[in-house]
Design a protein around this motif. Structure first.
Motif, PDB file in Angstrom:
ATOM      1  N   THR A 169       0.850  -1.187   0.000  1.00 42.25           N
ATOM      2  CA  THR A 169       0.000   0.000   0.000  1.00 42.25           C
ATOM      3  C   THR A 169       0.890   1.243   0.000  1.00 42.25           C
ATOM      4  N   PRO A 170       0.348   2.405  -0.307  1.00 43.23           N
ATOM      5  CA  PRO A 170       1.158   3.628  -0.238  1.00 43.23           C
ATOM      6  C   PRO A 170       1.776   3.864   1.139  1.00 43.23           C
ATOM      7  N   ASP A 171       1.041   3.542   2.210  1.00 41.73           N
ATOM      8  CA  ASP A 171       1.592   3.693   3.556  1.00 41.73           C
ATOM      9  C   ASP A 171       2.762   2.742   3.786  1.00 41.73           C
ATOM     10  N   GLU A 172       2.661   1.516   3.272  1.00 46.60           N
ATOM     11  CA  GLU A 172       3.751   0.559   3.417  1.00 46.60           C
ATOM     12  C   GLU A 172       4.982   1.005   2.634  1.00 46.60           C
ATOM     13  N   ILE A 173       4.767   1.529   1.453  1.00 46.64           N
ATOM     14  CA  ILE A 173       5.886   2.025   0.638  1.00 46.64           C
ATOM     15  C   ILE A 173       6.605   3.146   1.371  1.00 46.64           C
ATOM     16  N   THR A 174       5.852   4.068   1.936  1.00 46.29           N
ATOM     17  CA  THR A 174       6.445   5.169   2.697  1.00 46.29           C
ATOM     18  C   THR A 174       7.250   4.643   3.875  1.00 46.29           C
ATOM     19  N   ALA A 175       6.703   3.651   4.584  1.00 45.07           N
ATOM     20  CA  ALA A 175       7.391   3.102   5.753  1.00 45.07           C
ATOM     21  C   ALA A 175       8.738   2.495   5.380  1.00 45.07           C
ATOM     22  N   VAL A 176       8.773   1.683   4.333  1.00 46.12           N
ATOM     23  CA  VAL A 176      10.026   1.012   3.969  1.00 46.12           C
ATOM     24  C   VAL A 176      11.028   1.991   3.361  1.00 46.12           C
ATOM     25  N   LEU A 177      10.561   3.002   2.662  1.00 42.65           N
ATOM     26  CA  LEU A 177      11.486   3.988   2.086  1.00 42.65           C
ATOM     27  C   LEU A 177      12.146   4.843   3.160  1.00 42.65           C
ATOM     28  N   HIS A 178      11.472   5.027   4.278  1.00 45.36           N
ATOM     29  CA  HIS A 178      12.030   5.842   5.354  1.00 45.36           C
ATOM     30  C   HIS A 178      12.853   5.040   6.348  1.00 45.36           C
ATOM     31  N   HIS A 179      12.958   3.738   6.145  1.00 45.79           N
ATOM     32  CA  HIS A 179      13.772   2.919   7.046  1.00 45.79           C
ATOM     33  C   HIS A 179      15.168   2.764   6.449  1.00 45.79           C
ATOM     34  N   PRO A 180      16.223   2.970   7.250  1.00 44.47           N
ATOM     35  CA  PRO A 180      17.584   2.924   6.696  1.00 44.47           C
ATOM     36  C   PRO A 180      17.975   1.574   6.101  1.00 44.47           C
ATOM     37  N   ASP A 181      17.440   0.466   6.609  1.00 48.49           N
ATOM     38  CA  ASP A 181      17.791  -0.853   6.070  1.00 48.49           C
ATOM     39  C   ASP A 181      16.966  -1.221   4.842  1.00 48.49           C
ATOM     40  N   GLY A 182      15.801  -0.618   4.678  1.00 50.15           N
ATOM     41  CA  GLY A 182      14.935  -0.952   3.560  1.00 50.15           C
ATOM     42  C   GLY A 182      14.335  -2.335   3.666  1.00 50.15           C
ATOM     43  N   LEU A 183      14.255  -2.880   4.891  1.00 48.09           N
ATOM     44  CA  LEU A 183      13.700  -4.214   5.120  1.00 48.09           C
ATOM     45  C   LEU A 183      13.025  -4.218   6.486  1.00 48.09           C
ATOM     46  N   ILE A 184      11.687  -4.285   6.482  1.00 50.01           N
ATOM     47  CA  ILE A 184      10.921  -4.206   7.727  1.00 50.01           C
ATOM     48  C   ILE A 184       9.837  -5.275   7.730  1.00 50.01           C
ATOM     49  N   TRP A 185       9.227  -5.501   8.905  1.00 42.94           N
ATOM     50  CA  TRP A 185       8.163  -6.503   9.041  1.00 42.94           C
ATOM     51  C   TRP A 185       7.204  -6.103  10.152  1.00 42.94           C
ATOM     52  N   ARG A 186       6.044  -6.713  10.135  1.00 42.70           N
ATOM     53  CA  ARG A 186       5.072  -6.649  11.230  1.00 42.70           C
ATOM     54  C   ARG A 186       4.084  -7.791  11.037  1.00 42.70           C
ATOM     55  N   THR A 187       3.250  -8.031  12.020  1.00 37.13           N
ATOM     56  CA  THR A 187       2.243  -9.077  11.933  1.00 37.13           C
ATOM     57  C   THR A 187       1.288  -8.754  10.791  1.00 37.13           C
ATOM     58  N   ALA A 188       1.010  -9.754   9.973  1.00 38.62           N
ATOM     59  CA  ALA A 188       0.120  -9.560   8.826  1.00 38.62           C
ATOM     60  C   ALA A 188      -1.319  -9.422   9.293  1.00 38.62           C
ATOM     61  N   PRO A 189      -2.113  -8.610   8.600  1.00 36.92           N
ATOM     62  CA  PRO A 189      -3.526  -8.494   8.967  1.00 36.92           C
ATOM     63  C   PRO A 189      -4.250  -9.813   8.718  1.00 36.92           C
ATOM     64  N   VAL A 190      -5.260 -10.084   9.534  1.00 38.12           N
ATOM     65  CA  VAL A 190      -6.051 -11.302   9.402  1.00 38.12           C
ATOM     66  C   VAL A 190      -6.990 -11.126   8.222  1.00 38.12           C
ATOM     67  N   THR A 191      -6.987 -12.098   7.310  1.00 36.45           N
ATOM     68  CA  THR A 191      -7.889 -12.041   6.155  1.00 36.45           C
ATOM     69  C   THR A 191      -8.942 -13.130   6.287  1.00 36.45           C
ATOM     70  N   GLY A 192      -9.992 -13.013   5.512  1.00 33.12           N
ATOM     71  CA  GLY A 192     -11.054 -13.998   5.545  1.00 33.12           C
ATOM     72  C   GLY A 192     -12.066 -13.754   6.649  1.00 33.12           C
ATOM     73  N   VAL A 193     -11.965 -12.609   7.301  1.00 31.27           N
ATOM     74  CA  VAL A 193     -12.908 -12.258   8.363  1.00 31.27           C
ATOM     75  C   VAL A 193     -14.045 -11.470   7.736  1.00 31.27           C
ATOM     76  N   PRO A 194     -15.296 -11.765   8.081  1.00 31.16           N
ATOM     77  CA  PRO A 194     -16.410 -10.981   7.524  1.00 31.16           C
ATOM     78  C   PRO A 194     -16.194  -9.488   7.781  1.00 31.16           C
ATOM     79  N   GLY A 195     -16.382  -8.702   6.742  1.00 33.63           N
ATOM     80  CA  GLY A 195     -16.185  -7.266   6.877  1.00 33.63           C
ATOM     81  C   GLY A 195     -14.804  -6.824   6.443  1.00 33.63           C
ATOM     82  N   GLY A 196     -13.988  -7.735   5.934  1.00 37.40           N
ATOM     83  CA  GLY A 196     -12.667  -7.369   5.429  1.00 37.40           C
ATOM     84  C   GLY A 196     -11.562  -7.585   6.445  1.00 37.40           C
TER      85      GLY A 196
END
Length: 113
Positions: A64-91
């Motif tokens: 997403t645009p927010d994710e792109i901004t986050a990785v571009l502003h990190h000095p290593d260019g490699l970041i992670w976090r817990t993935a959002p849960v998918t398959g839940v009613p309502g997105g």
């Protein structure tokens, strides 16, 4: 199942996003973001960290645009976090967790004294 995608930036570099099973536990998955000169180099960076079975097939879950901004502003260019849960009613649920440098994942939990 790993989902992922990429986005080519105006300067020719790419940001690759991958949802991978957590390497530290059987539960859940992690979303990795890698900024690199090309897709092959981005995947090589993850493989060099010990995530051997990393492949990008298709562009089903691009960053997403927010994710792109986050990785571009990190000095290593490699970041992670817990993935959002998918398959839940309502997105997918919104993840409020901050991005972590990959060093935090490789280091593991710190001992409390």
């Amino acid at each position: 199942m790993a989902a992922g995608g990429f986005c080519k930036l105006p300067n020719g570099t790419v940001v690759v996003a991958l949802n991978l099973p957590s390497p530290v536990g059987p539960e859940g998955s992690l979303r990795f973001l890698v900024h690199a000169p090309n897709r092959a180099r981005a995947l090589t960076r993850l493989r060099n960290l010990g995530l051997r079975a990393v492949y990008l097939r298709g562009n089903a879950a691009p960053p997403t645009p927010d994710e792109i901004t986050a990785v571009l502003h990190h000095p290593d260019g490699l970041i992670w976090r817990t993935a959002p849960v998918t398959g839940v009613p309502g997105g997918p649920e919104r993840v409020q967790e901050l991005w972590h440098p990959v060093r935090a994942l490789l280091r593991g939990p710190t001992a409390q004294t």
